[in-house]
Enzyme design. Structure first.
Site, PDB file in Angstrom:
ATOM      1  N   ARG A  42       0.837  -1.232   0.088  1.00 58.14           N
ATOM      2  CA  ARG A  42       0.128  -0.078  -0.072  1.00 58.14           C
ATOM      3  C   ARG A  42       0.725   1.272   0.217  1.00 58.14           C
ATOM      4  O   ARG A  42       0.460   2.082  -0.788  1.00 58.14           O
ATOM      5  CB  ARG A  42      -0.724  -0.178   1.204  1.00 58.14           C
ATOM      6  N   GLU A 186     -12.384 -14.903  10.391  1.00 56.66           N
ATOM      7  CA  GLU A 186     -12.451 -13.988   8.795  1.00 56.66           C
ATOM      8  C   GLU A 186     -12.372 -15.121   7.903  1.00 56.66           C
ATOM      9  O   GLU A 186     -11.339 -15.194   7.477  1.00 56.66           O
ATOM     10  CB  GLU A 186     -11.713 -13.051   8.755  1.00 56.66           C
ATOM     11  N   LYS A 228     -16.086 -12.194  10.825  1.00 52.29           N
ATOM     12  CA  LYS A 228     -15.970 -11.201   9.894  1.00 52.29           C
ATOM     13  C   LYS A 228     -15.901 -11.847   8.460  1.00 52.29           C
ATOM     14  O   LYS A 228     -15.063 -12.164   7.899  1.00 52.29           O
ATOM     15  CB  LYS A 228     -14.406 -10.706  10.295  1.00 52.29           C
ATOM     16  N   SER A 270     -14.162  -5.060   3.674  1.00 51.18           N
ATOM     17  CA  SER A 270     -14.638  -4.511   2.442  1.00 51.18           C
ATOM     18  C   SER A 270     -14.137  -5.140   1.186  1.00 51.18           C
ATOM     19  O   SER A 270     -14.752  -4.920   0.492  1.00 51.18           O
ATOM     20  CB  SER A 270     -14.062  -3.033   2.864  1.00 51.18           C
ATOM     21  N   GLY A 271     -13.141  -5.784   1.455  1.00 51.87           N
ATOM     22  CA  GLY A 271     -12.518  -6.577   0.305  1.00 51.87           C
ATOM     23  C   GLY A 271     -12.283  -6.232  -1.055  1.00 51.87           C
ATOM     24  O   GLY A 271     -12.080  -6.759  -2.042  1.00 51.87           O
ATOM     25  N   GLY A 272     -12.189  -4.700  -1.131  1.00 50.17           N
ATOM     26  CA  GLY A 272     -11.638  -4.073  -2.196  1.00 50.17           C
ATOM     27  C   GLY A 272     -12.805  -3.271  -2.903  1.00 50.17           C
ATOM     28  O   GLY A 272     -12.629  -2.709  -3.938  1.00 50.17           O
ATOM     29  N   ARG A 303      -9.448  -1.202   4.088  1.00 51.13           N
ATOM     30  CA  ARG A 303      -9.304  -0.136   3.125  1.00 51.13           C
ATOM     31  C   ARG A 303     -10.286   0.826   2.997  1.00 51.13           C
ATOM     32  O   ARG A 303     -10.261   1.911   2.786  1.00 51.13           O
ATOM     33  CB  ARG A 303      -9.141  -0.923   1.653  1.00 51.13           C
TER      34      ARG A 303
END
Ligand code: 5MM
Length: 348
Positions: A42, A186, A228, A270-272, A303
């Site tokens: 990132r 998760e 999650k 949120s996964g992208g 993110r």
């Protein structure tokens, strides 16, 4: 005070209290537990030097964001961050406690290729886990996180991959609870690929059902556990992307079919998805299904909370305030979504 309730070698009262605090009000969780490779990736994309000092500066920016505790109940840290301090030598763990934010810790040790299954991943991290959990508890952590990765593709996920990953999640969860630490489990079904929303639904439902079979077989205390999950959504490259209402409906129906009602809470990754998409979807779930949800339903984004702040910061001291304002704003939008009070009009 009576003696603590101890079942299956765990203090269920403390586990339930921590879970309730994490799920309180309209708050949610901040996942700031990027491992070194993910954080460096990132940083590289944002043109920030990939050093321990810049990671410290970035995590300092996050934990010292004024009033973040209004919207964030718990923050998931990476091991390196647990031992880091602010410029004036206050441990980040202490900064969080003072801000009313419960510190948590990512304890999985990342993924590797699953033997015999070259396109699938398995998560590592059980070795020495109890000792690590006891150490983190002593340092102030009250919850933990373990991420399993389920990949959709040609002929995958395999039953073996789902079984192995969920078994590991269940073992991890039990060890956490025996150390008085609330486990976040998760099982992330990735958005990578061109699969349809229907395929995502099918794989997510199956994975979560197998997961709860394993958790129950291990004797994990469900009111002291947080799931999650991913939202149920078409793959990033699928030409047919569904409406906000369809994603919200598919996600809630999938969870209602697979998550036992006594589970302590559900907090989405949120996964992208963009911050706005993730907020729209969570908002729609609450508006449409609030009276049908047996568990608190909130966010545990990385993110979708941090990315805009990271891009504003750019590694420069003069940008810290603008980045903190952005992080606070994104947390307020995610919280509004949990309250069913989000709209695009307030998100600008
Ligand atoms: C899926 O990743 C988790 C949620 O993040 P998003 O909201 O961005 O999808 C996140 O907590 C993740 O597990 C951590 O960032 C750690 O990831 P790595 O890849 O570093 O283990």
């Amino acid at each position: 005070m009576g003696a603590p309730v101890v079942v299956n070698n765990m203090n269920t009262e403390e586990l339930q209290q921590t879970t309730t605090a994490l799920m309180a009000g309209d708050k949610g969780l901040l996942a700031m537990d990027e491992s070194l490779p993910t954080c460096n990736k990132r940083f590289q994309e944002a043109g920030i030097p990939q050093t321990e000092e810049y990671r410290r500066k970035y995590r300092q920016l996050i934990v010292t964001t004024p009033n973040l505790g209004e919207y964030i109940s718990g923050a998931i840290l990476f091991d390196e961050t647990v031992y880091q301090s602010t410029d004036d030598q206050v441990l980040f763990m202490d900064v969080l406690h003072r801000a009313g934010i419960i510190p948590g810790i990512k304890v999985d040790e990342g993924t590797v290729e699953m033997p015999g299954h070259p396109k699938e991943k398995i998560t590592r991290g059980l070795d020495g886990l109890t000792e690590r959990l006891n150490n983190y508890y002593g340092l102030g952590a009250r919850f933990a996180k373990w991420r399993a990765v389920i990949t959709i593709g040609e002929g995958i996920p395999s039953d073996e991959n789902i079984a192995a990953n969920t078994k590991l999640l269940a073992r991890y969860a039990l060890l956490c609870q025996q150390a008085d630490i609330v486990p976040i489990v998760e099982p992330e079904v990735l958005m990578d690929g061109d699969h349809t929303i229907e395929r995502c639904y099918e794989v997510t439902e199956k994975t979560i059902k197998v997961l709860f079979t394993q958790l129950q077989a291990e004797g994990v205390y469900l009111p002291g556990l947080i799931l999650k999950p991913n939202m149920v959504i078409a793959g990033k490259d699928c030409p047919v992307q569904k409406s906000t209402d369809e994603v919200a409906t598919a996600t809630v129906n999938c969870l209602l079919a697979s998550v036992p009602p006594e589970v302590g809470g559900v907090a989405f990754l949120s996964g992208g998805q963009s911050p706005q998409e993730a907020a729209r979807h969570l908002h729609a779930m609450h508006v449409k299904f609030d009276d049908k949800l047996p568990w608190p339903l909130t966010f545990s984004f990385a993110r979708a909370l941090q990315q805009p702040a990271l891009e504003l910061w750019k590694g420069k001291d003069e940008n810290v305030k603008a980045a903190q304002d952005m992080l606070y704003f994104r947390a307020s939008m995610a919280s509004a979504a949990r309250a069913g009070q989000y709209s695009v009009d307030i998100d600008n």
